[in-house]
Design a protein around this motif. Structure first.
Motif, PDB file in Angstrom:
ATOM      1  N   GLN A  71      -3.004-113.341 -17.752  1.00 36.72           N
ATOM      2  CA  GLN A  71      -1.684-113.930 -17.495  1.00 36.72           C
ATOM      3  C   GLN A  71      -0.688-113.696 -18.629  1.00 36.72           C
ATOM      4  O   GLN A  71       0.515-113.708 -18.410  1.00 36.72           O
ATOM      5  N   ALA A  72      -1.197-113.528 -19.848  1.00 39.04           N
ATOM      6  CA  ALA A  72      -0.326-113.486 -21.029  1.00 39.04           C
ATOM      7  C   ALA A  72       0.020-112.077 -21.481  1.00 39.04           C
ATOM      8  O   ALA A  72       0.407-111.872 -22.633  1.00 39.04           O
ATOM      9  N   MET A  75       2.946-111.184 -23.955  1.00 33.37           N
ATOM     10  CA  MET A  75       3.409-112.391 -24.638  1.00 33.37           C
ATOM     11  C   MET A  75       2.762-112.476 -26.026  1.00 33.37           C
ATOM     12  O   MET A  75       1.646-111.998 -26.229  1.00 33.37           O
ATOM     13  N   HIS A  77       0.826-114.495 -28.253  1.00 34.40           N
ATOM     14  CA  HIS A  77      -0.040-115.670 -28.109  1.00 34.40           C
ATOM     15  C   HIS A  77      -1.052-115.734 -29.246  1.00 34.40           C
ATOM     16  O   HIS A  77      -1.276-114.741 -29.945  1.00 34.40           O
ATOM     17  N   ARG A 120       7.101-120.818 -23.020  1.00 38.51           N
ATOM     18  CA  ARG A 120       7.994-121.200 -21.919  1.00 38.51           C
ATOM     19  C   ARG A 120       9.260-120.347 -21.917  1.00 38.51           C
ATOM     20  O   ARG A 120       9.804-120.058 -20.859  1.00 38.51           O
ATOM     21  N   THR A 121       9.713-119.955 -23.091  1.00 36.68           N
ATOM     22  CA  THR A 121      10.898-119.094 -23.180  1.00 36.68           C
ATOM     23  C   THR A 121      10.553-117.667 -22.762  1.00 36.68           C
ATOM     24  O   THR A 121      11.322-117.027 -22.051  1.00 36.68           O
ATOM     25  N   ALA A 122       9.391-117.183 -23.185  1.00 33.65           N
ATOM     26  CA  ALA A 122       8.991-115.807 -22.891  1.00 33.65           C
ATOM     27  C   ALA A 122       8.765-115.585 -21.399  1.00 33.65           C
ATOM     28  O   ALA A 122       9.262-114.616 -20.826  1.00 33.65           O
ATOM     29  N   ASP A 123       8.009-116.462 -20.765  1.00 29.98           N
ATOM     30  CA  ASP A 123       7.710-116.323 -19.328  1.00 29.98           C
ATOM     31  C   ASP A 123       7.286-117.688 -18.788  1.00 29.98           C
ATOM     32  O   ASP A 123       6.096-118.040 -18.830  1.00 29.98           O
ATOM     33  N   PRO A 124       8.243-118.463 -18.265  1.00 29.36           N
ATOM     34  CA  PRO A 124       7.916-119.827 -17.828  1.00 29.36           C
ATOM     35  C   PRO A 124       6.841-119.893 -16.739  1.00 29.36           C
ATOM     36  O   PRO A 124       5.978-120.773 -16.768  1.00 29.36           O
ATOM     37  N   ASP A 125       6.863-118.938 -15.808  1.00 28.18           N
ATOM     38  CA  ASP A 125       5.858-118.962 -14.729  1.00 28.18           C
ATOM     39  C   ASP A 125       4.455-118.695 -15.273  1.00 28.18           C
ATOM     40  O   ASP A 125       3.500-119.384 -14.915  1.00 28.18           O
ATOM     41  N   ALA A 126       4.348-117.701 -16.149  1.00 32.02           N
ATOM     42  CA  ALA A 126       3.050-117.392 -16.741  1.00 32.02           C
ATOM     43  C   ALA A 126       2.582-118.555 -17.614  1.00 32.02           C
ATOM     44  O   ALA A 126       1.397-118.919 -17.583  1.00 32.02           O
TER      45      ALA A 126
END
Length: 167
Positions: A71-72, A75, A77, A120-126
Motif C-alpha cells: 500500500q505504501a 511513500m 515510511h 495523510r498528506t502524501a496519500d490519504p486513501d493509502a
C-alpha cells in the motif's frame, strides 16, 4: 505439551469442579479450590512448550508488513522488514518471542506514521487503508494472546458454574 498432560490437567480441574466444589459448604474451602483451579488453568496454558501461538503472531505481523509495503509504494515510511522473518521449522521460542516483540514495536511505528500528518498528506486513501490493516493485525494478535491467557480467578469464582471456571 502432550495431549495426555493436557487431559490430565483437564481431568483434575473437572474433578474439582464436579465433585469438590458442589460438595463443599465451607466458603474458605471453595475459595481454595477455585484458587487451585485457577493455578491449574495457568499451568495448562504455560506448559505449552510449542511455539505455535508466537509463530502465529509473527506470521500475522509478516502479513501486515507485506500489506503495508504494497500500500505504501512511493511513500516515505518507517523501515519495513523483509518477510518472512523466520522459518516455521526449527524455530526457538525465545527467538520467536524476540521477533514478535520487535514486530510489535515496528507495527506501532508504522501505525503512528500512517495516522500522522506525513502519510495523510502524501496519500490519504493509502494512509487510511494502511491504518485499517495495521489495526486489524494488532487486534488479531491480541485474540491469539487472549486465547493463551487464563481467565481471571475472580471471573471464574463469579461464574459459579463449571463452564466459568474452565480455562
Amino acid at each position: 505439551m502432550s495431549a495426555s498432560f493436557e487431559r490430565l490437567i483437564e481431568g483434575i480441574i473437572d474433578a474439582l469442579q464436579t465433585h469438590v466444589v458442589p460438595n463443599s459448604g465451607d466458603d474458605f474451602i471453595r475459595g481454595q479450590v477455585f484458587s487451585a483451579i485457577y493455578a491449574l488453568n495457568g499451568l495448562k496454558l504455560a506448559a505449552d512448550w510449542k511455539p505455535g501461538p508466537l509463530l502465529d503472531q509473527v506470521c500475522l505481523q509478516d502479513d501486515a508488513f507485506a500489506g503495508v509495503r504494497q500500500q505504501a509504494i512511493g511513500m516515505d515510511h518507517p523501515p519495513i522488514p523483509a518477510t518472512p522473518r523466520i522459518a516455521r521449522e526449527n524455530a526457538d521460542a525465545a527467538q520467536i518471542e524476540a521477533l514478535r516483540d520487535d514486530g510489535d514495536r515496528l507495527l506501532g511505528q508504522l501505525l503512528l506514521w500512517a495516522s500522522g500528518e506525513g502519510a495523510r498528506t502524501a496519500d490519504p486513501d493509502a494512509a487510511n487503508e494502511i491504518e485499517r490493516l495495521l489495526r486489524r493485525a494488532i487486534c488479531d494478535q491480541l485474540k491469539i494472546e487472549l486465547a493463551t491467557t487464563p481467565k481471571s480467578m475472580l471471573q471464574q469464582i463469579a461464574g459459579g458454574d463449571g463452564d466459568a471456571a474452565r480455562g
